[in-house]
Design a protein around this motif. Structure first.
Motif, mmCIF file in Angstrom:
data_model
loop_
_atom_site.group_PDB
_atom_site.id
_atom_site.type_symbol
_atom_site.label_atom_id
_atom_site.label_comp_id
_atom_site.label_asym_id
_atom_site.label_seq_id
_atom_site.Cartn_x
_atom_site.Cartn_y
_atom_site.Cartn_z
ATOM 1 N N THR A 135 0.863 -1.179 0.000
ATOM 2 C CA THR A 135 0.000 0.000 0.000
ATOM 3 C C THR A 135 0.902 1.232 0.000
ATOM 4 O O THR A 135 2.049 1.183 0.443
ATOM 5 N N LEU A 136 0.355 2.340 -0.473
ATOM 6 C CA LEU A 136 1.192 3.493 -0.731
ATOM 7 C C LEU A 136 0.457 4.781 -0.389
ATOM 8 O O LEU A 136 -0.718 4.958 -0.740
ATOM 9 N N ALA A 147 -2.523 10.239 -2.902
ATOM 10 C CA ALA A 147 -3.026 8.885 -2.684
ATOM 11 C C ALA A 147 -2.869 8.529 -1.219
ATOM 12 O O ALA A 147 -1.918 8.955 -0.559
ATOM 13 N N ALA A 148 -3.801 7.716 -0.727
ATOM 14 C CA ALA A 148 -3.740 7.230 0.657
ATOM 15 C C ALA A 148 -4.127 5.760 0.660
ATOM 16 O O ALA A 148 -5.229 5.402 0.239
ATOM 17 N N GLY A 149 -3.191 4.913 1.094
ATOM 18 C CA GLY A 149 -3.466 3.481 1.128
ATOM 19 C C GLY A 149 -3.688 2.878 -0.249
ATOM 20 O O GLY A 149 -4.445 1.914 -0.385
ATOM 21 N N THR A 171 5.287 6.932 0.957
ATOM 22 C CA THR A 171 5.383 6.190 2.207
ATOM 23 C C THR A 171 4.680 4.859 2.046
ATOM 24 O O THR A 171 3.521 4.796 1.613
ATOM 25 N N SER A 172 5.401 3.778 2.383
ATOM 26 C CA SER A 172 4.815 2.442 2.381
ATOM 27 C C SER A 172 5.268 1.753 3.664
ATOM 28 O O SER A 172 6.453 1.450 3.828
ATOM 29 N N GLY A 176 10.047 5.419 3.698
ATOM 30 C CA GLY A 176 9.663 6.641 3.007
ATOM 31 C C GLY A 176 10.730 7.072 2.012
ATOM 32 O O GLY A 176 11.919 6.803 2.198
ATOM 33 N N THR A 177 10.306 7.712 0.959
ATOM 34 C CA THR A 177 11.198 8.210 -0.083
ATOM 35 C C THR A 177 10.709 9.586 -0.522
ATOM 36 O O THR A 177 9.501 9.796 -0.670
#
Length: 396
Positions: A135-136, A147-149, A171-172, A176-177
Motif C-alpha cells: 500500500t502506498l 493517494a492514501a493506502g 510512504t509504504s 519513506g522516499t
C-alpha cells in the motif's frame, strides 16, 4: 508516425508495462472479432516494452480491439501469453496497463482524463507499480495528498496540484522516499511509482498531455482597420513565467511558411489582452506566437495568430482559408532548425462560440493552430464576426 490526436470518430490508446517481474513484451493490436477497421499489428503498437515504460498514444477508430501480449522478439504467429479486448472510446483516451506480478499478470484498461487543468495548475494521478509497496501514501510538499493506502497495481484519481517544482513523498509502511518533480502548468501527469533497481521506490513523471499554462478566453480580433479602438495587450507574470520555462533557448519560433496560403512571415511573441483574449501583433505582416503555450514542435498545442487584413489590404494570414487537409506548414526556429506540420482541418466559428477546448485543450503530441478572422465583416465592431482556425499535426 506523428503524434496521435483524438476527434469525434477516433480515440487514443497506449500500452504501459507496470509489472516489476515480467520481462519485456511485444504487444499486437487487431480488430475485435465483431469487426471494425483493419489495424496493422507490430512494434509500432508496442515493441520490446520493458518495466516502467509507456508507449505513445495511438489514434484509432473508436471500437473494440483484441490485444495480444508476447515475450519480446517472439514470432507473431505464436499464441499470445496474455490477451484481452479493449474498447477505445470516441474522443477519449485509455492506457492499457500490463500490471500485477508475473504470476497474476493482467491487462487493465485505465481511463485517461486529458481535459485542461485550471490555469496555474497541473492535474496529477498516481499509478502504483511497485511490488515492494503493498500500500502506498503519496503526498506533495505544500500541496495535496495524491493517494492514501493505494494498493499495488491500482491507480489514484486525478488531483489538481499547484504548478512548479515540488517534492513528492512516498510512504509504504515504515519506509519513506522523497523525490523531486517539476509539474508544469497546463500539464496532465501520471506519476509511476516503481521498484528502484537497487531497492526502494522511485518515481517516473509521465506527461500525458500539455496545454498552455494560461488559457486565453473568447475569440481573437485579427482583422479590420485602424479605426477600431486600440486594445492593450498584457504579458502577465504567469504568461511571462510560462514563456520562460517553456521556450527558453533556441526553440523559439522565428518564421512561419505556408506555401499553399502564400505565407512567409516573421514570428514574434504575443500575450493576452486585458480581457484575457489572445492578442495579435500590431504589425499586420507578422504572426504572433502565444508565449504561454508550447513552442512549435514541442508537446502541446502551439498557437500562431495573425491578421487577415488591415485598412483594406491583405495581411499575414489572408490566405488561410485556401488550406485543405494535407497542406504543409513549416516553422523555422532560432537554432536554425525547422519543424513541419500537416493540416488536419480548417474550422470557421463565430467569435462568441470560439472552440476554446479544441484550440487550447491538452494534447499528447506536438500540434499547431493558426488563427485569424473570417466570415462577415461587422462595420460597427471594425472586425469580422468569425474566427478561422487551422489545426495541424507534426510530421517532421
Amino acid at each position: 508516425m506523428g503524434p496521435a490526436q483524438a476527434d469525434g470518430e477516433t480515440g487514443l490508446l497506449r500500452i504501459a508495462h507496470l509489472s516489476p517481474d515480467t520481462p519485456a513484451v511485444d504487444v499486437a493490436l487487431t480488430p475485435a472479432p465483431a469487426g471494425g477497421p483493419a489495424v496493422d499489428p507490430g512494434p509500432d503498437v508496442a515493441g520490446a516494452l520493458g518495466y516502467g515504460e509507456v508507449g505513445g498514444y495511438r489514434a484509432l477508430p473508436a471500437g473494440s480491439y483484441a490485444v495480444s501480449v508476447r515475450p519480446a522478439g517472439t514470432f507473431p504467429g505464436r499464441p499470445p501469453a496474455l490477451s484481452a479486448v479493449v474498447d477505445v472510446p470516441a474522443g477519449g483516451a485509455r492506457t492499457l496497463a500490463l500490471s500485477g506480478t508475473f504470476a497474476e499478470l493482467a491487462l487493465t484498461p485505465l481511463p485517461d482524463d486529458l481535459t485542461a487543468p485550471a490555469d496555474g495548475t497541473a492535474r496529477v494521478r498516481v499509478l502504483a507499480a511497485a511490488a515492494t509497496a503493498p500500500t502506498l501514501d503519496v503526498l506533495v510538499d505544500n500541496g495535496p495528498a495524491l493517494a492514501a493506502g493505494l494498493p499495488f497495481a491500482a491507480e489514484s484519481g486525478y488531483t489538481a496540484v499547484p504548478a512548479g517544482p515540488a517534492t513528492v513523498r512516498l510512504t509504504s509502511g515504515a519506509d519513506g522516499t522523497a523525490v523531486p518533480v517539476d509539474l508544469a502548468a497546463g500539464t496532465v501527469v501520471s506519476l509511476l511509482v516503481l521498484d528502484a533497481p537497487g531497492g526502494g521506490l522511485t518515481v517516473r513523471t509521465l506527461v500525458d498531455a500539455v496545454a498552455p499554462a494560461v488559457r486565453p478566453v473568447g475569440g481573437v480580433e485579427a482583422g479590420g482597420s485602424t479605426t477600431r479602438a486600440a486594445r492593450f495587450p498584457r504579458l502577465s507574470a504567469a504568461v511571462a513565467a510560462a514563456a520562460h520555462d517553456r521556450a527558453a533557448g533556441d526553440g523559439l519560433p522565428v518564421r512561419v511558411r505556408v506555401p499553399a496560403a502564400g505565407v512567409d512571415a516573421a514570428v514574434t511573441g504575443s500575450g493576452l489582452e486585458t480581457t484575457g483574449a489572445l492578442t495579435v501583433p500590431a504589425d499586420p505582416a507578422v504572426a504572433g506566437w502565444y508565449a504561454a503555450g508550447p513552442a512549435p514542435g514541442r508537446p502541446g498545442p502551439a498557437v500562431l495568430a495573425g491578421h487577415v487584413d488591415w485598412t483594406g489590404r491583405p495581411a499575414v494570414f489572408a490566405g488561410l482559408d485556401r488550406l485543405v487537409p494535407g497542406d504543409e506548414i513549416a516553422v523555422d526556429r532560432a537554432d536554425g532548425t525547422s519543424v513541419r506540420f500537416a493540416v488536419d482541418r480548417v474550422v470557421r466559428s463565430p467569435k462568441d462560440a470560439f472552440p476554446t477546448d479544441a484550440v487550447y485543450g491538452p494534447v499528447s503530441g506536438a500540434e499547431l493552430r493558426l488563427i485569424t478572422c473570417g466570415g462577415v465583416f461587422d462595420p460597427a465592431a471594425g472586425s469580422y464576426r468569425d474566427n478561422l482556425v487551422v489545426f495541424a499535426r507534426l510530421v517532421g
